[in-house]
Motif scaffolding. Sequence first.
Motif, PDB file in Angstrom:
ATOM      1  N   UNK A 181       0.839  -1.192   0.000  1.00  0.00           N
ATOM      2  CA  UNK A 181       0.000   0.000   0.000  1.00  0.00           C
ATOM      3  C   UNK A 181       0.872   1.239   0.000  1.00  0.00           C
ATOM      4  N   UNK A 182       0.577   2.185  -0.890  1.00  0.00           N
ATOM      5  CA  UNK A 182       1.343   3.420  -0.987  1.00  0.00           C
ATOM      6  C   UNK A 182       0.400   4.608  -0.810  1.00  0.00           C
ATOM      7  N   UNK A 183       0.612   5.373   0.250  1.00  0.00           N
ATOM      8  CA  UNK A 183      -0.224   6.539   0.550  1.00  0.00           C
ATOM      9  C   UNK A 183       0.632   7.800   0.517  1.00  0.00           C
ATOM     10  N   UNK A 222      -2.964   5.474  -3.231  1.00  0.00           N
ATOM     11  CA  UNK A 222      -3.993   6.481  -2.944  1.00  0.00           C
ATOM     12  C   UNK A 222      -3.299   7.776  -2.547  1.00  0.00           C
ATOM     13  N   UNK A 223      -3.910   8.897  -2.919  1.00  0.00           N
ATOM     14  CA  UNK A 223      -3.385  10.211  -2.572  1.00  0.00           C
ATOM     15  C   UNK A 223      -4.413  10.934  -1.709  1.00  0.00           C
ATOM     16  N   UNK A 224      -3.968  11.486  -0.593  1.00  0.00           N
ATOM     17  CA  UNK A 224      -4.886  12.101   0.374  1.00  0.00           C
ATOM     18  C   UNK A 224      -5.282  13.534   0.022  1.00  0.00           C
ATOM     19  N   UNK A 225      -4.617  14.122  -0.958  1.00  0.00           N
ATOM     20  CA  UNK A 225      -4.912  15.497  -1.395  1.00  0.00           C
ATOM     21  C   UNK A 225      -4.950  16.469  -0.216  1.00  0.00           C
ATOM     22  N   UNK A 226      -3.963  16.333   0.645  1.00  0.00           N
ATOM     23  CA  UNK A 226      -3.718  17.223   1.773  1.00  0.00           C
ATOM     24  C   UNK A 226      -4.795  17.148   2.862  1.00  0.00           C
ATOM     25  N   UNK A 238      -6.378   8.877   6.852  1.00  0.00           N
ATOM     26  CA  UNK A 238      -6.715   7.868   7.861  1.00  0.00           C
ATOM     27  C   UNK A 238      -7.713   6.853   7.316  1.00  0.00           C
ATOM     28  N   UNK A 239      -8.687   7.331   6.541  1.00  0.00           N
ATOM     29  CA  UNK A 239      -9.654   6.426   5.914  1.00  0.00           C
ATOM     30  C   UNK A 239      -8.961   5.516   4.900  1.00  0.00           C
ATOM     31  N   UNK A 240      -7.970   6.074   4.207  1.00  0.00           N
ATOM     32  CA  UNK A 240      -7.233   5.276   3.228  1.00  0.00           C
ATOM     33  C   UNK A 240      -6.441   4.160   3.903  1.00  0.00           C
ATOM     34  N   UNK A 241      -5.909   4.427   5.087  1.00  0.00           N
ATOM     35  CA  UNK A 241      -5.243   3.363   5.846  1.00  0.00           C
ATOM     36  C   UNK A 241      -6.240   2.257   6.184  1.00  0.00           C
ATOM     37  N   UNK A 242      -7.433   2.641   6.630  1.00  0.00           N
ATOM     38  CA  UNK A 242      -8.473   1.643   6.939  1.00  0.00           C
ATOM     39  C   UNK A 242      -8.774   0.778   5.723  1.00  0.00           C
ATOM     40  N   UNK A 251      -2.782  -0.403  11.766  1.00  0.00           N
ATOM     41  CA  UNK A 251      -2.089  -1.246  10.788  1.00  0.00           C
ATOM     42  C   UNK A 251      -1.154  -2.217  11.489  1.00  0.00           C
ATOM     43  N   UNK A 252      -0.419  -1.721  12.465  1.00  0.00           N
ATOM     44  CA  UNK A 252       0.509  -2.563  13.218  1.00  0.00           C
ATOM     45  C   UNK A 252      -0.233  -3.698  13.921  1.00  0.00           C
TER      46      UNK A 252
END
Length: 365
Positions: free
Chosen positions: A45-47, A81-85, A91-95, A122-123
């Motif tokens: 996963x790449x954020x 995924x890109x969080x767009x600042x 945080x939702x993308x991590x979920x 995640x851990x």
Amino acid sequence: MRRAAVAVAAGAMAVSLAACGSADKADGGSDSSSSAKKGDAIKVGLLLPENQTARYEKFDKPLIEKKVKELTNNKGEVIYANAKQDASTQNQQVDTMITNKVDVLIVDAVDSKAIASSVKKADEAGIPVVAYDRLAEGPIKAYTSFDNEEVGKTQGEALLKALGDKAKDGKIVMMNGSVTDPNAALFKKGAHSVLDGKVNVGKEYDTKEWKPENANSNMEGAISALGKKNIIGVYSANDGMAGGIITALKAAGIKVPVTGQDAELAGVQRIVAGTQYMSVYKPYAPEADAAAEMAVALAQGKSLDSVAKDKVDSPTTKQVPSVLVPVTSLTQDNIKDTVVKDGVYTVKDICTPAYAAACKKIGLE
């Protein structure tokens, strides 16, 4: 920078990774038997934090994707995924990544503190997290970035060089980055360590979300407060903000040295034209390669010892295995020897018709 045996072609920086078996969690490894058996068919996963700065979509993402493929015999998959600042979005993308059962996460945090709870999630789900470019809080297992205090020092030293013996003849404006980015504090610290006592700081700003339009507005306020005849230089923490700053300076009829960072194409072109004095060239390939190597190793339950030669403490995690990449001051004098030589841009990319005359003047042909 300590170098490993296998060279990575970018800015003479090298990182390598040896398949060294399992390591315990304290050493940045994984004690998960399932990850140890994972092999090459892994999901990474790449954020990334935003798309205002050109580097993330143009350099970081494709470089990480390429290296993951190389390291996994084209079997590894990068889910992006890109969080767009937006920290909440990230945080939702991590979920989502946890739900999709990625094997490892590479996270460039929008907000280093706000991401901590997601890193912990995640851990707890058995997904190790590599902090990329910004030192995220929470139980991260590895970190790669540049020597960020050195970035600020490099910018400050360049500004002093540009000002010469006129360094105290007026006031400078300091345009720092966002308070949510831990790197911004390090850039600021490094810059102040060089500039304090040698210049007079008239106005200083922490620029919300690193946005050029916010830097532009801040600069307009500084000009109004200080008077255009009293400003002799501007410390700008990156190229995007430098663009907004220079627009405000031009509108007021002011031409003074302005710093930058990231060697964005627009920034390099402004350096060629003489409206921006310098940028900081950060070779993205070794940073991206190190992140990919550490991520693949963690996903496969291998040691980080051969790639992560440094240790860095975050506010929440001590002795994080890390790779810190050196940087270069980019001016008119070394464009050919840096971004052109390393294949970041061609002369044709830089010397478009609008900049052809300026390129010829400095010998960039």
